[in-house]
Enzyme design. Structure first.
Site, PDB file in Angstrom:
ATOM      1  N   HIS A 101      72.462  51.510  70.334  1.00 27.34           N
ATOM      2  CA  HIS A 101      73.510  52.126  71.143  1.00 27.34           C
ATOM      3  C   HIS A 101      73.088  52.399  72.584  1.00 27.34           C
ATOM      4  CE1 HIS A 101      77.458  54.524  70.262  1.00 27.34           C
ATOM      5  NE2 HIS A 101      77.587  53.685  71.272  1.00 27.34           N
ATOM      6  N   ASP A 123      81.216  57.732  66.453  1.00 28.60           N
ATOM      7  CA  ASP A 123      79.782  57.775  66.142  1.00 28.60           C
ATOM      8  C   ASP A 123      79.482  58.986  65.267  1.00 28.60           C
ATOM      9  OD1 ASP A 123      76.979  57.613  66.243  1.00 28.60           O
ATOM     10  OD2 ASP A 123      76.952  57.116  68.369  1.00 28.60           O
ATOM     11  N   HIS A 125      76.677  60.425  65.619  1.00 26.95           N
ATOM     12  CA  HIS A 125      75.771  61.175  66.483  1.00 26.95           C
ATOM     13  C   HIS A 125      76.408  61.445  67.843  1.00 26.95           C
ATOM     14  CE1 HIS A 125      73.435  58.654  63.655  1.00 26.95           C
ATOM     15  NE2 HIS A 125      72.700  59.733  63.525  1.00 26.95           N
ATOM     16  N   ASP A 127      74.546  61.345  70.773  1.00 29.23           N
ATOM     17  CA  ASP A 127      73.844  60.545  71.795  1.00 29.23           C
ATOM     18  C   ASP A 127      73.806  61.283  73.126  1.00 29.23           C
ATOM     19  OD1 ASP A 127      73.542  58.702  69.812  1.00 29.23           O
ATOM     20  OD2 ASP A 127      75.094  57.354  70.527  1.00 29.23           O
ATOM     21  N   HIS A 140      68.480  55.282  72.373  1.00 28.06           N
ATOM     22  CA  HIS A 140      69.825  55.135  71.808  1.00 28.06           C
ATOM     23  C   HIS A 140      70.466  56.489  71.499  1.00 28.06           C
ATOM     24  CE1 HIS A 140      68.951  55.002  67.141  1.00 28.06           C
ATOM     25  NE2 HIS A 140      68.234  55.920  67.738  1.00 28.06           N
ATOM     26  N   ASP A 225      80.121  52.735  67.052  1.00 28.24           N
ATOM     27  CA  ASP A 225      78.852  52.693  66.324  1.00 28.24           C
ATOM     28  C   ASP A 225      79.212  52.610  64.842  1.00 28.24           C
ATOM     29  OD1 ASP A 225      76.482  53.430  64.919  1.00 28.24           O
ATOM     30  OD2 ASP A 225      75.731  54.450  66.701  1.00 28.24           O
ATOM     31  N   ASP A 227      77.720  53.424  62.311  1.00 27.07           N
ATOM     32  CA  ASP A 227      77.394  54.578  61.484  1.00 27.07           C
ATOM     33  C   ASP A 227      78.475  55.652  61.544  1.00 27.07           C
ATOM     34  OD1 ASP A 227      76.933  56.338  63.687  1.00 27.07           O
ATOM     35  OD2 ASP A 227      74.794  55.915  63.710  1.00 27.07           O
ATOM     36  N   GLU A 271      74.829  48.878  66.500  1.00 25.27           N
ATOM     37  CA  GLU A 271      74.013  49.420  65.419  1.00 25.27           C
ATOM     38  C   GLU A 271      74.223  48.745  64.065  1.00 25.27           C
ATOM     39  OE1 GLU A 271      71.547  51.535  65.745  1.00 25.27           O
ATOM     40  OE2 GLU A 271      71.851  52.468  67.707  1.00 25.27           O
TER      41      GLU A 271
END
Length: 299
Positions: A101, A123, A125, A127, A140, A225, A227, A271
């Protein structure tokens, strides 16, 4: 719509190897055919050159272990920004294939050159770390913070943009570091956690996120992303986190993106890690979600 594929086979931003094969896996899953099946034109620019981690010193940059391979990330993201900006100027939609990412730093820098840009960030996360807060030193996990010029990144013109944090929306978040959580609150970005999705439903949350990104802007960058999804749906990702969205919820989110695609300036899918995948299942799902974002419907 004329879509241009730009592959960035980079895994310098993460400790776990494998996402550098993501662009190939996504293409192999039938991306070009899926885009053309939604009545868009598709051309493939190929992959940008990315140095291998074996040939570089991960701690050789300005911040050492606190931002691994930062010089190499700058090198790749600067080249990507030029490609994205040229694609947008040519009236085409850049679809960037990651890679980890950290490549989003280049995607957003390029898309924001000639646009007042909003961002929707799907996402698990945030980030939102910086070299001084990151527990891992993996870039990332810093890409949004870099783009917004937080802390150390304020002096890195290659990374930060004029994107207003008030036009940034994070969707599906469920894993944040303590310092990252504080930085997100202080920055004033909009965050929709999995709890918000549970309570309100993903279509409504995605609609709100897109409203944030389009409020006073003239274009939107969408970063997906993989994930964002639950690992049961997308096992082949760089940093899986349990409790993500379902297959159908992810499609519903991309259908909301499609409803706003006239303002879509750039799109990326990142990702995908084929090493951890099950028969390229995650890449195939990524292709389906891109098709939904570009207008594919059941009826």
């Amino acid at each position: 719509m004329n879509v241009r594929l730009i592959g960035v086979p980079m895994d310098l931003g993460a400790d776990r190897r494998g996402v550098d094969m993501g662009p190939s896996a996504i293409r192999y899953a039938g991306l070009a055919d899926a885009i053309e099946g939604v009545d868009h034109r598709c051309t493939d620019h190929g992959d940008l050159p990315v140095p291998g981690p074996e040939t570089r010193d991960r701690t050789g940059g300005q911040y050492g272990d606190r931002a691994k391979f930062l010089d190499e990330t700058r090198e790749v993201c600067s080249a990507l920004a030029d490609e994205v900006a040229a694609t947008v100027a040519d009236g085409r939609l850049p679809l960037v294939l990651g890679g980890d990412h950290s490549i989003a730093i280049g995607s957003m820098a390029g898309a924001a050159r000639d646009h007042d840009l909003g961002v929707v960030w799907f996402d698990a996360h945030g980030d939102f770390n910086t070299p001084s807060t990151s527990p891992s030193g993996n870039v990332h996990g810093m890409s949004l913070a870099a783009t917004l010029g937080l802390d150390e990144f304020a002096d890195h013109d290659w990374a930060h943009t004029d994107i207003d944090p008030e036009n940034v929306a994070l969707v599906g978040v469920r894993s944040l570091d303590d310092a990252e959580r504080e930085a997100i609150v202080d920055a004033g970005v909009s965050v929709y956690t999995m709890s918000d999705i549970d309570e309100r439903g993903l279509p409504e949350v995605a609609e709100d996120a897109l409203a944030v990104a389009t409020d006073g802007t003239d274009g939107v960058h969408v970063s997906l992303d993989m994930d964002f999804l639950d690992p049961n749906e997308a096992p082949g990702v760089g940093t899986p986190v349990r409790g993500g969205v379902t297959y159908r919820e992810a499609h519903a989110a991309m259908e909301e993106v499609a409803d706003h695609r006239e303002g879509l300036v750039s799109l990326e899918v990142v990702e995908v890690n084929p090493i951890l995948d099950d028969h390229n299942r995650t890449a195939e799902l990524g292709v389906e979600l891109v098709a939904s974002a570009l207008g594919e419907r059941i009826l």
